[in-house]
Write a protein that holds these residues in place. Structure first.
Motif, PDB file in Angstrom:
ATOM      1  N   PRO A 187     -13.586   8.454  -6.205  1.00  0.00           N
ATOM      2  CA  PRO A 187     -12.724   8.058  -6.701  1.00  0.00           C
ATOM      3  C   PRO A 187     -11.387   7.455  -5.863  1.00  0.00           C
ATOM      4  O   PRO A 187     -11.318   6.304  -5.527  1.00  0.00           O
ATOM      5  CB  PRO A 187     -11.474   8.970  -7.760  1.00  0.00           C
ATOM      6  CG  PRO A 187     -13.523   9.774  -7.636  1.00  0.00           C
ATOM      7  CD  PRO A 187     -13.916   9.747  -6.789  1.00  0.00           C
ATOM      8  N   ASP A 188     -11.147   8.186  -4.132  1.00  0.00           N
ATOM      9  CA  ASP A 188     -10.684   7.434  -3.072  1.00  0.00           C
ATOM     10  C   ASP A 188     -10.983   6.100  -2.499  1.00  0.00           C
ATOM     11  O   ASP A 188     -10.323   5.026  -2.601  1.00  0.00           O
ATOM     12  CB  ASP A 188     -10.340   8.378  -2.182  1.00  0.00           C
ATOM     13  CG  ASP A 188      -9.638   9.361  -2.610  1.00  0.00           C
ATOM     14  OD1 ASP A 188      -9.226   9.559  -3.520  1.00  0.00           O
ATOM     15  OD2 ASP A 188      -9.701  10.762  -2.280  1.00  0.00           O
ATOM     16  N   ALA A 189     -12.250   5.546  -2.814  1.00  0.00           N
ATOM     17  CA  ALA A 189     -12.606   4.621  -1.981  1.00  0.00           C
ATOM     18  C   ALA A 189     -12.744   3.851  -2.787  1.00  0.00           C
ATOM     19  O   ALA A 189     -12.149   2.472  -2.304  1.00  0.00           O
ATOM     20  CB  ALA A 189     -14.104   5.587  -2.211  1.00  0.00           C
ATOM     21  N   TYR A 190     -12.954   4.186  -4.377  1.00  0.00           N
ATOM     22  CA  TYR A 190     -13.089   3.026  -5.154  1.00  0.00           C
ATOM     23  C   TYR A 190     -11.432   2.736  -5.733  1.00  0.00           C
ATOM     24  O   TYR A 190     -11.319   1.136  -5.912  1.00  0.00           O
ATOM     25  CB  TYR A 190     -13.653   3.614  -6.673  1.00  0.00           C
ATOM     26  CG  TYR A 190     -13.452   3.010  -8.191  1.00  0.00           C
ATOM     27  CD1 TYR A 190     -14.576   1.007  -7.741  1.00  0.00           C
ATOM     28  CD2 TYR A 190     -12.853   1.965  -9.176  1.00  0.00           C
ATOM     29  CE1 TYR A 190     -14.773   0.797  -8.634  1.00  0.00           C
ATOM     30  CE2 TYR A 190     -12.476   1.527 -10.232  1.00  0.00           C
ATOM     31  CZ  TYR A 190     -13.399   0.733  -9.935  1.00  0.00           C
ATOM     32  OH  TYR A 190     -13.910  -0.392 -11.039  1.00  0.00           O
ATOM     33  N   SER A 195      -7.529  -2.075  -3.691  1.00  0.00           N
ATOM     34  CA  SER A 195      -5.890  -2.425  -3.880  1.00  0.00           C
ATOM     35  C   SER A 195      -6.701  -2.969  -2.817  1.00  0.00           C
ATOM     36  O   SER A 195      -5.584  -4.400  -2.167  1.00  0.00           O
ATOM     37  CB  SER A 195      -5.751  -1.110  -3.348  1.00  0.00           C
ATOM     38  OG  SER A 195      -4.578  -1.427  -2.296  1.00  0.00           O
ATOM     39  N   THR A 196      -7.610  -3.205  -1.953  1.00  0.00           N
ATOM     40  CA  THR A 196      -7.791  -4.214  -0.583  1.00  0.00           C
ATOM     41  C   THR A 196      -8.528  -5.205  -1.354  1.00  0.00           C
ATOM     42  O   THR A 196      -7.361  -7.168  -1.121  1.00  0.00           O
ATOM     43  CB  THR A 196      -8.848  -4.000  -0.151  1.00  0.00           C
ATOM     44  OG1 THR A 196      -8.461  -2.302   0.469  1.00  0.00           O
ATOM     45  CG2 THR A 196      -8.952  -4.215   1.184  1.00  0.00           C
ATOM     46  N   HIS A 200      -6.267  -8.857  -0.570  1.00  0.00           N
ATOM     47  CA  HIS A 200      -6.926  -9.960  -0.444  1.00  0.00           C
ATOM     48  C   HIS A 200      -6.539 -11.331  -0.996  1.00  0.00           C
ATOM     49  O   HIS A 200      -6.490 -12.858  -1.015  1.00  0.00           O
ATOM     50  CB  HIS A 200      -9.008  -9.945  -0.471  1.00  0.00           C
ATOM     51  CG  HIS A 200      -9.709 -11.146  -0.593  1.00  0.00           C
ATOM     52  ND1 HIS A 200      -9.269 -12.111   1.076  1.00  0.00           N
ATOM     53  CD2 HIS A 200     -10.529 -11.549  -0.728  1.00  0.00           C
ATOM     54  CE1 HIS A 200     -10.506 -12.964   1.014  1.00  0.00           C
ATOM     55  NE2 HIS A 200     -11.329 -12.737   0.168  1.00  0.00           N
ATOM     56  N   ARG A 201      -6.625 -10.985  -2.464  1.00  0.00           N
ATOM     57  CA  ARG A 201      -5.989 -12.704  -3.522  1.00  0.00           C
ATOM     58  C   ARG A 201      -4.624 -12.886  -3.066  1.00  0.00           C
ATOM     59  O   ARG A 201      -5.051 -14.206  -3.787  1.00  0.00           O
ATOM     60  CB  ARG A 201      -6.502 -11.842  -4.787  1.00  0.00           C
ATOM     61  CG  ARG A 201      -6.735 -12.995  -5.775  1.00  0.00           C
ATOM     62  CD  ARG A 201      -6.014 -12.706  -7.523  1.00  0.00           C
ATOM     63  NE  ARG A 201      -6.676 -11.685  -7.893  1.00  0.00           N
ATOM     64  CZ  ARG A 201      -7.638 -11.649  -9.420  1.00  0.00           C
ATOM     65  NH1 ARG A 201      -6.176 -11.442  -9.792  1.00  0.00           N
ATOM     66  NH2 ARG A 201      -8.154 -10.673 -10.240  1.00  0.00           N
ATOM     67  N   GLN A 202      -4.261 -12.040  -3.020  1.00  0.00           N
ATOM     68  CA  GLN A 202      -2.583 -12.327  -2.517  1.00  0.00           C
ATOM     69  C   GLN A 202      -2.353 -12.319  -1.454  1.00  0.00           C
ATOM     70  O   GLN A 202      -1.348 -13.343  -0.738  1.00  0.00           O
ATOM     71  CB  GLN A 202      -1.868 -10.695  -3.326  1.00  0.00           C
ATOM     72  CG  GLN A 202      -1.880 -10.770  -5.009  1.00  0.00           C
ATOM     73  CD  GLN A 202      -1.511  -9.072  -4.903  1.00  0.00           C
ATOM     74  OE1 GLN A 202      -0.274  -8.933  -4.070  1.00  0.00           O
ATOM     75  NE2 GLN A 202      -1.455  -8.617  -5.865  1.00  0.00           N
ATOM     76  N   ARG A 203      -3.671 -12.644  -0.382  1.00  0.00           N
ATOM     77  CA  ARG A 203      -3.506 -13.066   0.721  1.00  0.00           C
ATOM     78  C   ARG A 203      -2.163 -12.064   1.656  1.00  0.00           C
ATOM     79  O   ARG A 203      -1.385 -12.934   2.321  1.00  0.00           O
ATOM     80  CB  ARG A 203      -3.272 -14.449   0.766  1.00  0.00           C
ATOM     81  CG  ARG A 203      -4.670 -15.679   0.387  1.00  0.00           C
ATOM     82  CD  ARG A 203      -4.158 -16.923   0.141  1.00  0.00           C
ATOM     83  NE  ARG A 203      -4.955 -17.969  -0.861  1.00  0.00           N
ATOM     84  CZ  ARG A 203      -4.978 -19.006  -1.224  1.00  0.00           C
ATOM     85  NH1 ARG A 203      -4.371 -19.786  -0.192  1.00  0.00           N
ATOM     86  NH2 ARG A 203      -5.711 -20.033  -1.252  1.00  0.00           N
TER      87      ARG A 203
END
Length: 317
Positions: A187-190, A195-196, A200-203
């Motif tokens: 769950p934490d890794a997912y 979030s990452t 990334h999408r929001q640069r």
């Protein structure tokens, strides 16, 4: 609808080869999934393969309409209610080697699939007596759609040149990536991965991002997503192309997926816009039957040949 699902015994006991499961999906409705599904089925059947098209579009099942057939009182609702096996719901068509399973045509209440129902359905699809089973999904990245898409032997993702369709196609791809990784992540890794990807999408990330490298470095994710897709890649198909720029759209979308997610998708080609398509639906005769020697028919023939017999493509005129 009752969510209980009976575990039926396989009905394809005499099968001497593996049935191939082709799943047709899209991020947005109205892009021509049913037309593509029926045309792939029609083309494969003309090549001598037995085909069953399964209509799983919950909100707009109309494979029977595109094939020029009247609705049947026997449809996939009976399978989910446990009164029929999936094989018992296969309906022959006037076209040689082509059959179908009608979708929810007579359900007037909201319908959805549970995860367990889809898990029970998958082996039933692969046990149908056919060389190819083509599943026509509804629109959007629902969990049931993503699960069927994940297990498919061929994954077709349909888009059109319209901005709304392009945007939803990217969202479907992102959802498919995340869904495929979820069950093999802590769950934490997912949560960290989601979030990452948003950052990334929001640069807003401070350094260049490689999704492939991120997955290798993240200890809580135990699934090689890219390796799994190497043998069964997403096949992007641009429908209703009107010009060369529309044809080239698939190459651009493929490049975007590679740049932002290190994801290699396969651009399978473009299907031309043709007024004969909607006209054929109106007169209840499939366009590949009414006009079997058009460029449109040739495009579907080339697509199927590319997947099932690429060595024969040179013989396709």
């Amino acid at each position: 609808m009752d969510k209980a699902v009976l575990e039926f015994k396989p009905t394809h006991a005499n099968k001497d080869h593996d049935t191939k499961l082709w799943v047709v999906a899209s991020g947005k409705g109205g892009v021509g999934k049913t037309f593509v599904s029926s045309s792939l089925g029609m083309t494969l059947s003309k090549l001598g393969h037995s085909v069953v098209i399964v209509d799983l579009d919950l909100s707009g099942s109309n494979i029977h309409t595109v094939l020029g057939l009247n609705p049947s009182h026997m449809n996939i609702r009976h399978y989910f209610e446990g009164s029929k096996t999936l094989q018992e719901l296969v309906i022959p068509t006037p076209y040689p080697h082509l059959s179908y399973v009608q979708g929810f045509w007579d359900s007037w209440t909201p319908t959805d699939f549970s995860h367990n129902q889809i898990q029970n359905l998958i082996p039933q699809l692969k046990n149908l007596r056919a060389d190819y089973v083509i599943v026509d999904l509804g629109a959007g990245a629902l969990e049931a759609h993503l699960e069927l898409f994940k297990v498919a032997d061929e994954k077709f993702l349909i888009t059109t040149p319209e901005p709304t369709s392009i945007e939803k196609t990217y969202r479907f791809i992102e959802s498919f990536m995340c869904y495929s990784l979820r069950e093999n992540s802590t769950p934490d890794a997912y949560g960290n991965m989601i979030s990452t990807l948003r950052n990334h999408r929001q640069r807003t990330l401070s350094k260049p991002f490689s999704f492939r490298s991120y997955l290798k470095e993240e200890t809580g994710i135990h699934y090689d997503f890219f390796e799994a897709l190497s043998s069964t890649p997403v096949r992007l198909l641009v429908n209703t192309s009107r010009n060369q720029a529309n044809d080239d759209l698939g190459h651009s979308m493929k490049s975007v997926c590679n740049k932002y997610y290190d994801l290699g998708i396969d651009y399978i080609g473009a299907i031309d816009y043709d007024n004969a398509v909607w006209q054929s639906v109106r007169v209840r005769e499939h366009v590949l039957v009414a006009q079997p020697f058009t460029p449109l028919a040739g495009q579907f023939l080339a697509t199927c040949k590319q997947l099932i017999a690429p060595e024969e493509l040179r013989a396709v005129v």
